[in-house]
Design a protein around this motif. Structure first.
Motif, PDB file in Angstrom:
ATOM      1  N   LYS A 111      37.291  33.115  40.936  1.00 16.51           N
ATOM      2  CA  LYS A 111      36.286  33.851  41.707  1.00 16.51           C
ATOM      3  C   LYS A 111      36.013  33.173  43.046  1.00 16.51           C
ATOM      4  CE  LYS A 111      33.237  34.116  38.288  1.00 16.51           C
ATOM      5  NZ  LYS A 111      32.010  34.484  37.515  1.00 16.51           N
TER       6      LYS A 111
ATOM      7  N   VAL B 221      38.900  34.026  45.366  1.00 19.04           N
ATOM      8  CA  VAL B 221      38.758  35.390  45.875  1.00 19.04           C
ATOM      9  C   VAL B 221      37.674  35.439  46.946  1.00 19.04           C
ATOM     10  CG1 VAL B 221      38.065  37.741  45.274  1.00 19.04           C
ATOM     11  CG2 VAL B 221      39.634  36.486  43.774  1.00 19.04           C
TER      12      VAL B 221
ATOM     13  N   ASP C  27      39.203  43.131  36.120  1.00 17.47           N
ATOM     14  CA  ASP C  27      38.097  43.723  36.877  1.00 17.47           C
ATOM     15  C   ASP C  27      37.927  43.040  38.227  1.00 17.47           C
ATOM     16  OD1 ASP C  27      37.588  45.493  34.827  1.00 17.47           O
ATOM     17  OD2 ASP C  27      35.908  44.343  33.980  1.00 17.47           O
ATOM     18  N   LEU C  28      38.237  41.747  38.281  1.00 13.28           N
ATOM     19  CA  LEU C  28      38.073  40.995  39.521  1.00 13.28           C
ATOM     20  C   LEU C  28      39.211  41.240  40.506  1.00 13.28           C
ATOM     21  CD1 LEU C  28      36.571  38.782  41.172  1.00 13.28           C
ATOM     22  CD2 LEU C  28      37.990  37.098  39.961  1.00 13.28           C
ATOM     23  N   VAL C  29      40.473  41.227  40.021  1.00 16.31           N
ATOM     24  CA  VAL C  29      41.607  41.203  40.958  1.00 16.31           C
ATOM     25  C   VAL C  29      42.396  42.505  41.050  1.00 16.31           C
ATOM     26  CG1 VAL C  29      41.855  38.706  40.718  1.00 16.31           C
ATOM     27  CG2 VAL C  29      43.261  40.231  39.294  1.00 16.31           C
TER      28      VAL C  29
ATOM     29  N   GLN D  95      38.340  40.795  31.983  1.00 12.85           N
ATOM     30  CA  GLN D  95      37.432  40.242  32.999  1.00 12.85           C
ATOM     31  C   GLN D  95      38.195  39.911  34.290  1.00 12.85           C
ATOM     32  OE1 GLN D  95      34.438  37.253  31.593  1.00 12.85           O
ATOM     33  NE2 GLN D  95      35.330  37.678  29.573  1.00 12.85           N
ATOM     34  N   VAL D  96      39.371  39.333  34.130  1.00 16.94           N
ATOM     35  CA  VAL D  96      40.167  38.985  35.306  1.00 16.94           C
ATOM     36  C   VAL D  96      40.682  40.244  35.989  1.00 16.94           C
ATOM     37  CG1 VAL D  96      42.223  37.761  36.111  1.00 16.94           C
ATOM     38  CG2 VAL D  96      40.771  36.731  34.359  1.00 16.94           C
TER      39      VAL D  96
END
Length: 287
Positions: free
Chosen positions: A99, A102, A140-142, A137-138
């Protein structure tokens, strides 16, 4: 004759340095001696004659994710960024490092995927549902950045929750550790690959780790030797190209900070020399 020899040598050098013998190579670092970004740049430049794609294993330890991504941009390589997962706190730490990367505004345009964990299920460090949750979860982030997310797992440890959570699958298989004789080793690898394809629900499958050691202890009928390493890498590359399978070979160079046979899986030695009897012709024309 001198002019012709010069032209021939130049053509050979150009072919060597532009050849993409491997889809990709795994690399490691000595986590007890965290290297600076210059180390990654130097290592990637030594890897480039063989491939333009590497894979790392951790985001947060030694700040590897940020440094490896910076170095990959510097030398113009693609990279699979790994996240080490061995317990929930480790995932939280690794996810925090991702995070932060990013949020830093770093470009992910050369990141082929984020690999959430390596052999997590094999080591029983998480359940399939836990690992699937980490992957989501990852994602959703990337995923909004155009980056895919997967995990790297032993070929027999793909259950539906993991398959459903990942954008594609990456499998590890080492016939050496199955005590398979060298003459059957590559065929065994691709039998395992076919078994994962059967579980993949139509998703792409890549081989994220496979290799053979050049030295160290034998494992049953698996003999660690330079000749067998050459045979394995040639046979794997030949079959992968025939079938169009992407293979991240293990590993780029001998990891001399490891002990025993684990130190001898590199296609290069600790000084970045291609290990005899492997030749560039073996790698570029393995069939």
């Amino acid at each position: 004759m001198k002019f012709l020899s010069y032209v021939s040598a130049l053509a050979t050098a150009t072919y060597c340095c532009s050849a993409q013998a491997f889809y990709g190579l795994n690399f490691g670092i000595d986590q007890n001696n965290c290297p600076p970004v210059s180390h990654y740049v130097d290592e990637f430049k030594h890897i480039q004659p063989y491939t333009n794609r590497v894979r790392s294993y951790t985001m947060g330890v030694c700040n590897e994710g940020a440094l490896a991504l910076e170095a990959a941009h510097t030398v113009g390589m693609n990279i699979y960024l790994g996240m080490w997962v061995d317990r929930p706190e480790t995932f939280d730490s690794e996810f925090g490092a991702l995070k932060a990367l990013v949020a830093s505004g770093a470009s992910f345009d050369n990141v082929d995927a984020i690999i959430v964990g390596s052999e997590v299920i094999y080591r029983k460090d998480a359940t399939a549902d836990m690992l699937a949750s980490y992957i989501r979860q990852v994602r959703d982030l990337v995923n909004p950045l155009g980056v895919k997310v997967t995990t790297s797992e032993v070929f027999y440890d793909f259950s539906p929750p993991i398959v459903e959570a990942a954008d594609f699958l990456m499998m590890n298989a080492f016939p050496y550790w199955e005590a398979v004789p060298i003459q059957d080793a590559a065929a065994t690898l691709f039998e395992h690959y076919d078994s994962v394809v059967g579980l993949a629900q139509g998703k792409d499958v890549k081989i994220s780790e496979t290799g053979w050691p050049s030295a160290g202890s034998n494992f049953g009928a698996s003999i660690a030797s330079p000749e067998n390493q050459r045979t394995y890498v040639r046979n794997v590359l030949c079959e992968a190209r025939k079938r169009g399978v992407d293979v991240l070979y293990f590993s780029a160079k001998d990891e001399t900070y490891k002990s025993g046979v684990e130190a001898s899986f590199g296609i290069m030695d600790g000084n970045y020399n291609l290990k005899a009897p492997i030749t560039m012709q073996d790698l570029n024309q393995p069939c």
